[in-house]
Design an enzyme around this catalytic site. Structure first.
Site, PDB file in Angstrom:
ATOM      1  N   LYS A  76     137.980  54.730  -9.679  1.00 18.48           N
ATOM      2  CA  LYS A  76     137.375  53.498 -10.208  1.00 18.48           C
ATOM      3  C   LYS A  76     137.411  52.421  -9.129  1.00 18.48           C
ATOM      4  CE  LYS A  76     138.559  54.086 -15.117  1.00 18.48           C
ATOM      5  NZ  LYS A  76     139.313  53.525 -16.253  1.00 18.48           N
ATOM      6  N   SER A 123     139.032  45.866 -21.458  1.00 22.34           N
ATOM      7  CA  SER A 123     139.075  45.231 -20.135  1.00 22.34           C
ATOM      8  C   SER A 123     137.665  45.091 -19.576  1.00 22.34           C
ATOM      9  CB  SER A 123     139.914  46.078 -19.172  1.00 22.34           C
ATOM     10  OG  SER A 123     141.239  46.152 -19.607  1.00 22.34           O
ATOM     11  N   HIS A 134     146.197  44.868 -25.090  1.00 26.41           N
ATOM     12  CA  HIS A 134     147.286  45.601 -24.434  1.00 26.41           C
ATOM     13  C   HIS A 134     148.634  44.948 -24.751  1.00 26.41           C
ATOM     14  CE1 HIS A 134     144.066  46.681 -21.240  1.00 26.41           C
ATOM     15  NE2 HIS A 134     144.320  47.790 -21.903  1.00 26.41           N
ATOM     16  N   ARG A 180     141.613  51.993 -30.791  1.00 24.75           N
ATOM     17  CA  ARG A 180     140.789  50.911 -31.328  1.00 24.75           C
ATOM     18  C   ARG A 180     139.874  51.412 -32.438  1.00 24.75           C
ATOM     19  NH1 ARG A 180     139.358  49.026 -25.432  1.00 24.75           N
ATOM     20  NH2 ARG A 180     139.724  51.240 -25.322  1.00 24.75           N
TER      21      ARG A 180
HETATM   22  P1  ADP Z   1     142.557  53.610 -19.590  1.00 27.86           P
HETATM   23  O1  ADP Z   1     141.653  53.309 -18.416  1.00 27.86           O
HETATM   24  O2  ADP Z   1     143.664  54.551 -19.310  1.00 27.86           O
HETATM   25  O3  ADP Z   1     141.833  53.882 -20.893  1.00 27.86           O
HETATM   26  P2  ADP Z   1     143.093  50.924 -20.444  1.00 27.86           P
HETATM   27  O4  ADP Z   1     143.814  49.945 -19.597  1.00 27.86           O
HETATM   28  O5  ADP Z   1     141.652  50.644 -20.725  1.00 27.86           O
HETATM   29  O6  ADP Z   1     143.348  52.285 -19.749  1.00 27.86           O
HETATM   30  O7  ADP Z   1     143.852  51.114 -21.819  1.00 27.86           O
HETATM   31  C1  ADP Z   1     145.165  51.605 -21.894  1.00 27.86           C
HETATM   32  C2  ADP Z   1     145.487  51.933 -23.329  1.00 27.86           C
HETATM   33  O8  ADP Z   1     145.426  50.742 -24.114  1.00 27.86           O
HETATM   34  C3  ADP Z   1     144.531  52.908 -23.989  1.00 27.86           C
HETATM   35  O9  ADP Z   1     145.273  53.719 -24.876  1.00 27.86           O
HETATM   36  C4  ADP Z   1     143.592  52.028 -24.760  1.00 27.86           C
HETATM   37  O10 ADP Z   1     143.045  52.706 -25.891  1.00 27.86           O
HETATM   38  C5  ADP Z   1     144.540  50.938 -25.195  1.00 27.86           C
HETATM   39  N1  ADP Z   1     143.828  49.686 -25.475  1.00 27.86           N
HETATM   40  C6  ADP Z   1     142.930  49.044 -24.701  1.00 27.86           C
HETATM   41  N2  ADP Z   1     142.462  47.932 -25.308  1.00 27.86           N
HETATM   42  C7  ADP Z   1     143.095  47.860 -26.522  1.00 27.86           C
HETATM   43  C8  ADP Z   1     143.029  46.973 -27.647  1.00 27.86           C
HETATM   44  N3  ADP Z   1     142.198  45.925 -27.654  1.00 27.86           N
HETATM   45  N4  ADP Z   1     143.824  47.241 -28.705  1.00 27.86           N
HETATM   46  C9  ADP Z   1     144.631  48.315 -28.700  1.00 27.86           C
HETATM   47  N5  ADP Z   1     144.727  49.210 -27.697  1.00 27.86           N
HETATM   48  C10 ADP Z   1     143.975  48.991 -26.614  1.00 27.86           C
END
Ligand code: ADP
Length: 162
Positions: free
Chosen positions: A41, A129, A17, A90
């Site tokens: 969630k 996450s 992130h 990703r």
């Molecule tokens: P959500 O629950 O909305 O998917 P996340 O917090 O998991 O939220 O992710 C928010 C954004 O960050 C999403 O677009 C996700 O694809 C992106 N993201 C999460 N992990 C990574 C990573 N390792 N590299 C690039 N983008 C990421």
């Protein structure tokens, strides 16, 4: 002024992130990282804790603001006069979901909210996450996945819940 919103759960924020935040902050005059308060969630960290983590991790980025929202992203965007959402991609597995989300947001905002995608940096392409939480839950090493202060907070939180 070019502004964008980077929405997500950020439970917790990972180095993946942070990499997207860093890169997007160079493309826009102002980047708002918006933590989604998703009742469906059951999160590890409260929204306030997630906001605090993001604020600490981005303290050196003056054009990055941290906020939270509940409900639809397109409503939050329209209330704040934001027309671009940033999302990270990703792998192919993210693509279907993200494409559907982007098209839905465009439709329900009457074409007022567009989404741009940043491809993940190779070193973080495996990172999520939920993966970090799983490793931490079983006592594994999360030092390469989140900033040090976040790793400490995750370990503390998991121990308090056990
Ligand atoms: P959500 O629950 O909305 O998917 P996340 O917090 O998991 O939220 O992710 C928010 C954004 O960050 C999403 O677009 C996700 O694809 C992106 N993201 C999460 N992990 C990574 C990573 N390792 N590299 C690039 N983008 C990421």
């Amino acid at each position: 002024m070019k502004r964008a919103v980077y929405p997500g759960s950020f439970d917790p924020m990972t180095l993946g992130h942070l990499d997207i935040i860093n890169r997007a902050s160079k493309m826009f005059d102002e980047l708002i990282v918006a933590v989604l308060n998703n009742n469906a969630k059951s999160p590890l960290f409260s929204v306030d804790e997630r906001v605090k983590i993001l604020k600490m991790a981005t303290a050196d980025l003056p054009n990055v603001k941290i906020d939270s929202f509940s409900g639809l992203l397109c409503d939050y965007a329209s209330e704040n006069n934001l027309h671009v959402a940033v999302r990270g991609l990703r792998a192919v597995t993210d693509f279907e979901y993200e494409l559907q989300l982007a098209q839905t947001n465009r439709m329900i905002s009457n074409n007022n909210l567009d989404t741009i995608f940043l491809a993940t940096s190779l070193e973080y392409s495996y990172l999520s996450s939920s993966g970090v939480k799983e490793i931490a839950y079983f006592g594994g090493d999360i030092s390469k996945t989140v900033p040090d202060f976040v790793a400490d907070m995750i370990r503390e939180k998991i121990n308090s819940k056990k």
